[in-house]
Design a protein around this motif. Structure first.
Motif, mmCIF file in Angstrom:
data_model
loop_
_atom_site.group_PDB
_atom_site.id
_atom_site.type_symbol
_atom_site.label_atom_id
_atom_site.label_comp_id
_atom_site.label_asym_id
_atom_site.label_seq_id
_atom_site.Cartn_x
_atom_site.Cartn_y
_atom_site.Cartn_z
ATOM 1 N N UNK A 140 0.811 -1.225 0.000
ATOM 2 C CA UNK A 140 0.000 0.000 0.000
ATOM 3 C C UNK A 140 0.839 1.268 0.000
ATOM 4 N N UNK A 141 2.104 1.138 0.369
ATOM 5 C CA UNK A 141 2.994 2.305 0.412
ATOM 6 C C UNK A 141 3.792 2.378 -0.879
ATOM 7 N N UNK A 142 3.683 3.475 -1.569
ATOM 8 C CA UNK A 142 4.346 3.627 -2.868
ATOM 9 C C UNK A 142 5.863 3.568 -2.738
ATOM 10 N N UNK A 143 6.495 2.952 -3.719
ATOM 11 C CA UNK A 143 7.946 2.964 -3.804
ATOM 12 C C UNK A 143 8.620 1.676 -3.401
ATOM 13 N N UNK A 144 8.037 0.911 -2.491
ATOM 14 C CA UNK A 144 8.655 -0.334 -2.047
ATOM 15 C C UNK A 144 8.471 -1.424 -3.104
ATOM 16 N N UNK A 145 9.477 -2.272 -3.251
ATOM 17 C CA UNK A 145 9.400 -3.339 -4.247
ATOM 18 C C UNK A 145 9.626 -4.706 -3.592
ATOM 19 N N UNK A 146 8.650 -5.180 -2.825
ATOM 20 C CA UNK A 146 8.788 -6.500 -2.188
ATOM 21 C C UNK A 146 8.560 -7.614 -3.210
ATOM 22 N N UNK A 147 8.999 -8.823 -2.863
ATOM 23 C CA UNK A 147 8.809 -9.969 -3.744
ATOM 24 C C UNK A 147 7.361 -10.432 -3.754
ATOM 25 N N UNK A 148 6.684 -10.284 -2.617
ATOM 26 C CA UNK A 148 5.272 -10.653 -2.509
ATOM 27 C C UNK A 148 4.647 -9.862 -1.371
ATOM 28 N N UNK A 149 3.350 -9.663 -1.473
ATOM 29 C CA UNK A 149 2.610 -8.976 -0.408
ATOM 30 C C UNK A 149 1.699 -9.946 0.345
#
Length: 568
Positions: A128-137
């Protein structure tokens, strides 16, 4: 004569100088407090939660450097790690959990582990927070809020009403927590809790950049001990140019001291191969079955893919080897996808490379899963073997009044990998007979980002990776078919599949899960975002001189309990 010297003497390719060096080292006693562990993991990121970090297998090396509230046991089961802290469910209309760090829990720079660290993880992986690039949510996307007062040892995590994530015990587990005070320092933020709560675009962007890219690991580069902090029994001491990631005892660790002071994790590359040939390796986990043979001193023939020892090594694997197709370019053409699926000899590949020689036809359920036996047969009729005639017909069909132009699919995997190389060659030969050109596009630096740009198809173990993968819970891997999850590399969009996975994440009942898995897999077989092949086979061996090595079936690999390894 000890085993290491016998292994060195058996290796004809090793020169006299290398044999003498190995003998002197083992006689000198200096290495009695070190164990060498060979993996086939590419390790380039300390943050194992980014897309690249998750795919690389870095967690195999860092499982006892970056622990969380839980760890993955030998069978991939989620186990509470009370050295880090406790998790207590609270009464309420929605799932509410109180996380409390142990009072003695500190990072290796002496800073306490606090709720700031947990809030950062929840924000970074929540989607939900713009900019982060996690592998999965997966799971984190269902969190409504994290109540955290800066510097406090406890946080209350509340889930969105109606979104009680069934596998909540796996959240904030091994590898997920990074030091928030380091991220704040890199981002130039004084109060990271306020910044994450207020979510001002510019400030949040700096925090995201620090989380995404601020924890790179590169062989041959000095290790910044103020950046790459540990919260486990080991910390990273050195990352040598030859791929030797040296872990040393973390003096700030408050739990039981590691039994061995130094673990050298040999990452993917020539250094590990040389160490294996020199007789230095004592624990191995790899997709190359010959690595285990060489460690044990068994006669080794050149790998040709005909040797299937899966019954002994992986009777019930936790991950599925598959081909992931790009959602753009040549692979986006549905008849081309169907033609490719038609010329891939899934039955022959499973016999040569797969667990027990069984074709596996699901992405969201691995052979170890209880639902596997009930469902796999229902999808076995989908492209069970190479059908050259069908592939030719699909490629010869007309598109917008003209015949389809010649097609070339670039099939990528992380090299070097003798098993993948042999597998891809068999696909190349089979599809060539159908008139479809498949090119081996392997690369040592290949990452998931290459899909759709440098390669059209990606060979993976699990959803995205090239090393150990999977867990006893299939929930995270199921998100590869969820519409907007980063694990969905192909960009697959199907409302029925997304809805099924959405509901799947809320239940642990097998009877309720079965129709949901069936719905998701049916939709995926219609569109072919990926082609499952077989349960992944890996070798896990250790020398006679090392004890308490317990093979780990999950993505953390055999290193899940490396701090308990001992010498005889």
């Amino acid at each position: 004569m000890n085993r290491r010297r016998r292994a060195a003497l058996r290796t004809a390719a090793v020169g006299l100088a290398a044999v003498l060096a190995a003998t002197l080292t083992s006689c000198g006693g200096e290495d009695r407090d070190q164990i060498d562990y060979l993996t086939n993991a590419r390790v380039g990121d300390y943050n194992v939660n980014t897309v690249d970090g998750y795919a690389s297998g870095a967690i195999m090396a860092l499982a006892r450097v970056l622990p969380g509230f839980t760890y993955l046991g030998p069978d991939g089961q989620v186990v509470a790690d009370r050295d880090i802290g406790t998790v207590v469910p609270e009464a309420g209309s929605s799932l509410t959990l109180t996380y409390t760090f142990d009072e003695k829990a500190v990072w290796s720079d002496g800073a306490p582990m606090v709720c700031d660290d947990l809030l950062l993880a929840a924000t970074a992986m929540g989607g939900k927070a713009a900019g982060f690039t996690p592998a999965t949510t997966a799971g984190y996307r269902d969190i409504a809020r994290v109540d955290c007062r800066p510097g406090e040892k406890s946080a209350v995590v509340t889930f969105t009403r109606g979104r009680d994530y069934a596998e909540w015990r796996a959240l904030f587990g091994v590898g997920t927590l990074l030091p928030a005070h380091v991220v704040a320092r890199k981002a130039g933020v004084d109060d990271i809790v306020a910044a994450l709560t207020d979510r001002r675009r510019e400030t949040l962007g700096r925090i995201a950049e620090a989380w995404n890219t601020g924890f790179t690991l590169q062989p041959g580069k000095p290790v910044d001990e103020k950046l790459l902090l540990s919260a486990g029994p080991y910390r990273v001491g050195e990352y040598a140019a030859d791929g030797a990631l040296r872990l040393v005892v973390n003096d700030k660790w408050w739990g039981e001291r590691a039994a061995i002071s130094r673990i050298t994790v040999w990452t993917r590359g020539r250094g590990g191969e040389k160490a294996l040939n020199d007789g230095s390796i004592e624990v191995v986990e790899s997709g190359d079955l010959t690595a285990g043979d060489r460690l044990k001193g068994r006669t080794v023939k050149k790998l040709d893919g005909t040797e299937n020892r899966a019954g002994a090594d992986d009777p019930r694997p936790l991950s599925v080897t598959q081909l992931v197709l790009a959602g753009s370019g040549v692979a986006a053409d549905r008849p081309v996808r169907q033609a490719f699926a038609s010329c891939v000899p899934r039955d022959a590949l499973a016999r040569r490379f797969g667990a027990n020689g069984v074709v596996w036809s699901m992405r969201t359920v691995a052979p170890a899963n209880a639902l596997g036996g009930a469902l796999n047969g229902q999808f076995a009729r989908r492209y069970p073997r190479a059908d050259v005639s069908r592939a030719r017909a699909l490629l010869g069909s007309k598109r917008e009044g003209a015949r389809r132009p010649a097609r070339n699919l670039r099939l990528g995997y992380v090299a070097p990998d003798p098993v993948a190389e042999a597998l891809v060659k068999q696909i190349v030969d089979s599809c060539q007979a159908a008139g479809l050109t498949v090119t081996d596009a392997s690369s040592a630096e290949l990452t998931p980002a290459a899909l759709g740009t440098d390669v059209d198809v990606l060979l993976t173990r699990g959803a995205t990776g090239s090393a150990a993968a999977g867990s006893a819970s299939t929930f995270p891997d199921a998100y590869q078919l969820f519409g907007d999850d980063p694990l969905n590399l192909s960009g697959f969009r199907d409302p029925k599949a997304s809805g099924a996975i959405n509901d799947l994440s809320l239940t642990s009942s097998d009877s309720a899960r079965l129709p949901l898995v069936r719905d998701a897999e049916t939709a995926a077989w219609e569109t072919l975002p990926s082609i499952p092949l077989f349960g992944t086979v890996r070798v896990r061996e250790h020398s006679d001189g090392v004890e308490q090595v317990v093979p780990g079936m999950a993505r953390t690999g055999t290193g899940w309990n490396m701090d308990r390894w001992v010498r005889r």
